[in-house]
Design an enzyme around this catalytic site. Structure first.
Site, short mmCIF file in Angstrom:
data_model
loop_
_atom_site.label_atom_id
_atom_site.label_comp_id
_atom_site.label_asym_id
_atom_site.label_seq_id
_atom_site.Cartn_x
_atom_site.Cartn_y
_atom_site.Cartn_z
N ASP A 41 0.84 -1.21 0.00
CA ASP A 41 0.00 0.00 0.00
C ASP A 41 0.87 1.26 0.00
O ASP A 41 0.36 2.38 -0.03
CB ASP A 41 -1.02 -0.01 1.14
CG ASP A 41 -0.40 -0.11 2.52
OD1 ASP A 41 0.84 -0.19 2.61
OD2 ASP A 41 -1.16 -0.11 3.51
N SER A 42 2.21 1.07 -0.03
CA SER A 42 3.11 2.19 -0.31
C SER A 42 2.76 2.78 -1.68
O SER A 42 3.18 3.89 -2.02
CB SER A 42 4.57 1.74 -0.28
OG SER A 42 4.74 0.57 -1.06
N ASP A 80 -1.00 -6.14 -0.03
CA ASP A 80 -1.42 -5.54 1.23
C ASP A 80 -2.93 -5.37 1.30
O ASP A 80 -3.53 -4.84 0.35
CB ASP A 80 -0.82 -4.12 1.36
CG ASP A 80 0.48 -4.12 2.12
OD1 ASP A 80 0.72 -5.04 2.93
OD2 ASP A 80 1.28 -3.18 1.91
N LYS A 108 -1.13 -9.46 2.96
CA LYS A 108 -0.36 -9.00 4.13
C LYS A 108 -1.22 -8.03 4.92
O LYS A 108 -1.97 -7.24 4.32
CB LYS A 108 0.94 -8.32 3.67
CG LYS A 108 1.72 -7.67 4.83
CD LYS A 108 3.15 -7.35 4.47
CE LYS A 108 3.36 -6.04 3.75
NZ LYS A 108 2.92 -4.85 4.50
N GLU A 110 -1.21 -5.52 8.77
CA GLU A 110 -0.36 -4.94 9.81
C GLU A 110 -0.93 -5.20 11.20
O GLU A 110 -2.14 -5.11 11.42
CB GLU A 110 -0.26 -3.42 9.60
CG GLU A 110 0.44 -3.05 8.31
CD GLU A 110 0.58 -1.53 8.13
OE1 GLU A 110 0.26 -0.76 9.06
OE2 GLU A 110 1.02 -1.13 7.03
N GLU A 174 9.46 -3.95 10.14
CA GLU A 174 9.80 -2.63 9.59
C GLU A 174 10.43 -1.73 10.65
O GLU A 174 9.85 -1.50 11.72
CB GLU A 174 8.54 -1.96 9.01
CG GLU A 174 8.86 -0.60 8.38
CD GLU A 174 7.82 -0.10 7.39
OE1 GLU A 174 6.84 -0.82 7.11
OE2 GLU A 174 7.99 1.03 6.90
O1 KIV Z 1 3.56 -1.08 1.52
C1 KIV Z 1 4.72 -1.49 1.47
O2 KIV Z 1 5.47 -1.23 0.54
C2 KIV Z 1 5.20 -2.27 2.60
C3 KIV Z 1 6.68 -2.47 2.72
C4 KIV Z 1 7.31 -1.22 3.18
C5 KIV Z 1 7.01 -3.63 3.57
O3 KIV Z 1 4.43 -2.69 3.41
#
Ligand code: KIV
Length: 271
Positions: A41-42, A80, A108, A110, A174
């Site tokens: 989600d970056s 994510d 994934k 959090e 992280e």
């Molecule tokens: O969203 C993302 O790119 C991430 C990484 C920083 C692990 O969760």
């Protein structure tokens, strides 16, 4: 042959796991050496121009996952679950299924013990889950190094064990101090994937835009730049603009022409 979740788990303590983020087809095709492509989600920051990951939606993640799937990569694709998409067990399962339908092999999410039950139900529905501990961008007020104090370290180590018991196939760590990363990696049987957490993880992940040196808003200390692509892109754009202004582009080699007799016919038309 495509990598599986099992392949990634088997790599623990044998071979370092390489993970890069991916959001589009073209770039993902170029990253096929990576074991895992994380549709992170970056994307909110590097693709959509937001200041954080907090505005990313399920529709965004579905679209990015589809694009990555279309690269037909052999890497494992993990996507994510964005903020607010796994608030309860039903939404977590429904949204995880959407991402799998779009092309992800795993999801994934959090958090520590507060998401343990969510992880368990998603896993029991047949969808592999990657955990994410340490700095949690979806909820963090500011980005800072995690587990510097012993009581925070104890909590983090406990969370990693709970996530393992809940059935994650790996855990992203992280911005965790390298000392604590080492302890976690030694004490759980699933692979740890570090970002800003030192060399003792079972694998490493970087945001592709950081790694290629093309994201200029934030330059994290932990992100090694293998290229200075922003400078190369600026130079290329500058050359293109100059060529067009100076009428140096397009040249003969970029141009299509009519056959001579067709051109003569056209000229007789007096248009
Ligand atoms: O969203 C993302 O790119 C991430 C990484 C920083 C692990 O969760």
């Amino acid at each position: 042959m495509s990598k599986t979740v099992n392949d990634i788990m088997q790599m623990k303590s044998k071979e370092k796991i390489t993970v890069l983020t991916g959001y589009d087809s073209t770039m993902t095709t170029l990253c096929d050496k990576a074991d895992v492509i994380l549709v992170g989600d970056s994307a909110g920051m590097v693709m959509l121009g937001y200041d954080s990951t907090k505005d990313v939606t399920m529709d965004d993640m579905v679209r990015f996952t589809t694009a990555v799937k279309n690269a037909k990569t052999d890497s494992l694709i993990v996507t994510d679950l964005p903020i607010n998409s796994y608030e309860n067990e039903d939404s977590a399962i429904t949204n995880s299924k959407r991402l799998i339908l779009a092309g992800a092999h795993a999801v994934k999410l959090e958090g520590g013990k507060e998401v343990a039950d969510i992880i368990r139900v998603v896993k029991d529905s047949g969808i592999p889950v990657m955990g994410h501990l340490g700095l949690l961008p979806q909820t963090a007020e500011k980005y800072s190094v995690q587990a510097k104090k012993s009581e925070d370290a104890v909590r983090l180590i406990e969370d990693a064990k709970i996530l393992e018991q809940s059935g994650v196939f790996s855990i992203v760590l992280e911005m965790v101090t390298s000392d604590v990363t080492k302890i976690i990696t030694k004490n759980i049987t699933v692979p740890t994937i570090g970002i800003g957490s030192g060399k003792d993880c079972d694998g490493q992940v970087l945001v592709i835009h950081d790694m290629l040196g093309m994201f200029e808003k934030i330059k994290p200390k932990f992100a090694k730049r293998y290229l200075n692509l922003s400078e190369e892109i600026r130079n290329a754009v500058g050359s293109y603009v100059k060529d067009v202004k100076d009428e140096q582009f397009p040249g003969e080699e970029h141009t299509f022409s009519m056959e001579k007799d067709e051109l003569e016919k056209l000229e007789k038309e007096n248009v």
